[in-house]
Scaffold this motif. Structure first.
Motif, mmCIF file in Angstrom:
data_model
loop_
_atom_site.group_PDB
_atom_site.id
_atom_site.type_symbol
_atom_site.label_atom_id
_atom_site.label_comp_id
_atom_site.label_asym_id
_atom_site.label_seq_id
_atom_site.Cartn_x
_atom_site.Cartn_y
_atom_site.Cartn_z
ATOM 1 N N ARG A 239 0.818 -1.189 -0.020
ATOM 2 C CA ARG A 239 0.018 -0.061 0.083
ATOM 3 C C ARG A 239 0.848 1.318 0.028
ATOM 4 O O ARG A 239 1.776 1.297 0.863
ATOM 5 C CB ARG A 239 -0.819 -0.053 1.272
ATOM 6 C CG ARG A 239 -2.026 0.900 1.111
ATOM 7 C CD ARG A 239 -3.134 0.364 2.347
ATOM 8 N NE ARG A 239 -2.508 0.378 3.688
ATOM 9 C CZ ARG A 239 -2.376 -0.566 4.229
ATOM 10 N NH1 ARG A 239 -2.777 -1.989 4.024
ATOM 11 N NH2 ARG A 239 -1.916 -0.350 5.533
ATOM 12 N N MET A 240 0.783 2.051 -1.109
ATOM 13 C CA MET A 240 1.625 3.342 -1.231
ATOM 14 C C MET A 240 0.591 4.566 -1.189
ATOM 15 O O MET A 240 -0.455 4.274 -1.722
ATOM 16 C CB MET A 240 2.928 3.043 -2.005
ATOM 17 C CG MET A 240 2.529 3.151 -3.411
ATOM 18 S SD MET A 240 3.994 2.826 -4.364
ATOM 19 C CE MET A 240 4.554 4.474 -4.558
ATOM 20 N N GLN A 241 1.158 5.724 -0.758
ATOM 21 C CA GLN A 241 0.544 6.836 -0.732
ATOM 22 C C GLN A 241 1.350 7.854 -1.975
ATOM 23 O O GLN A 241 2.566 7.993 -1.886
ATOM 24 C CB GLN A 241 0.378 7.632 0.526
ATOM 25 C CG GLN A 241 -0.727 8.853 0.444
ATOM 26 C CD GLN A 241 -0.644 9.393 1.792
ATOM 27 O OE1 GLN A 241 0.161 9.744 2.482
ATOM 28 N NE2 GLN A 241 -1.883 9.749 2.439
ATOM 29 N N THR A 242 0.692 8.300 -3.046
ATOM 30 C CA THR A 242 1.173 9.058 -3.955
ATOM 31 C C THR A 242 1.430 10.195 -3.239
ATOM 32 O O THR A 242 0.463 10.672 -2.736
ATOM 33 C CB THR A 242 0.505 8.860 -5.312
ATOM 34 O OG1 THR A 242 -0.838 9.492 -5.027
ATOM 35 C CG2 THR A 242 0.135 7.429 -5.938
ATOM 36 N N PRO A 243 2.200 11.134 -4.190
ATOM 37 C CA PRO A 243 2.334 12.608 -3.649
ATOM 38 C C PRO A 243 1.033 13.239 -3.657
ATOM 39 O O PRO A 243 0.794 14.261 -2.865
ATOM 40 C CB PRO A 243 3.214 13.163 -4.854
ATOM 41 C CG PRO A 243 4.013 11.918 -5.069
ATOM 42 C CD PRO A 243 3.135 10.952 -5.044
#
Ligand code: BTN
Length: 267
Positions: A239-243
């Motif tokens: 799970r990643m959060q984009t800018p």
């Protein structure tokens, strides 16, 4: 003696039903796939002192010069949790090695580069390649192949690398002897396999992963994505959060991950 070919005494007491050990082979994964197709039982083991056509992920070669490394493939007949979460089978190999190394030597920094490369002091010492035999859409066997660079001779040529590599001999005060390392890895793997479907498996895998909450760069095909990685999904996706603040789930598979060049400046 550091030879791995005296396997019988090395696996004494472990539930390994059959094994094949080679002085030299193309690829232990290739051999294990043929053997699995011919009906090899769960936990059958293939190993070699040297591989001439070792296979890595992303179609790369895996370098295994004589008597310098561990090159081992384990045949797993899938259990329900492994069919549900095949990514965890790949994690199993890395998690077991991570556990052994960081228990043995507190002076080295051991971590897993998602999904399954084992890094010591920031460089890769080991990789896992799981190949699957399918019958229609059901896996019949997994072949879990693990390569560990133990002695300096195992350091791959630069042309084979997509990430800086090292060996245990470079990083540890005392490199372990290979039979002892293989035995400990198998014990840890067998133990973790019993917990593969439980939350503790995911939690431990996540805790072993490098660069959590840091900026990472991910390459999938042509695209490079930058973001902060937040955690793992049950099925092993990252799970990643984009800018821009959106959450993105990175599929498990042909993905290359590395820390963003400025990852150490923020937090
Ligand atoms: C990677 O690219 O990181 C995965 C490398 C996996 C290498 C191991 S060595 C034993 C087994 N046999 C192979 O041909 N490959 C795997």
């Amino acid at each position: 003696m550091d030879s791995l070919l005296n396997l019988q005494s090395l696996i004494e007491g472990l539930p390994i039903p059959a094994w094949r050990a080679f002085e030299r082979i193309g690829s232990t994964n290739e051999e294990a796939l043929h053997w699995a197709e011919a009906g090899a039982a769960d936990l059958s083991l293939v190993l070699a002192e040297e591989q001439t056509a070792g296979r890595g992920r992303h179609g790369r070669r895996w370098h295994t010069p004589p008597a310098s490394a561990l090159a081992v493939s384990l045949i797993l007949r899938p259990r329900p949790a492994e069919i549900r979460w095949p990514a965890r089978v790949t994690a199993l190999g890395a998690l077991a090695l991570w556990q052994v190394l960081h228990t043995w030597d507190a002076k080295i920094q051991v971590g897993i580069k998602w999904p399954n490369d084992v890094l010591v002091n920031g460089k890769k010492v080991a990789g896992v390649l799981v190949e699957t035999i399918w019958e229609s859409d059901r896996p019949q066997a997994f072949v879990l192949g693990m390569g560990v660079n133990v002695f300096k001779a195992a350091l791959p040529p630069l042309s084979d690398l997509d990430f800086p590599a090292t060996t245990l001999e470079h990083e540890m005060e005392q490199p372990p002897d290979r039979p002892r390392l293989l035995r400990a890895w198998l014990e840890a793997l067998l133990e973790w396999r019993e917990h593969l479907g439980e939350p503790v498996f995911l939690q431990t895998w996540e805790s072993a992963l490098l660069w959590r909450e840091h900026l990472i760069e991910v390459q999938t095909g042509e695209h490079v994505l930058t973001g902060r990685w937040l955690g793992l999904e049950e099925d092993g996706r990252l799970r990643m959060q984009t800018p821009s603040g959106e959450t993105y789930l990175l599929p498990f598979g042909e993905v290359r991950l590395r820390p963003h060049p400025f990852h150490h400046l923020e937090r």
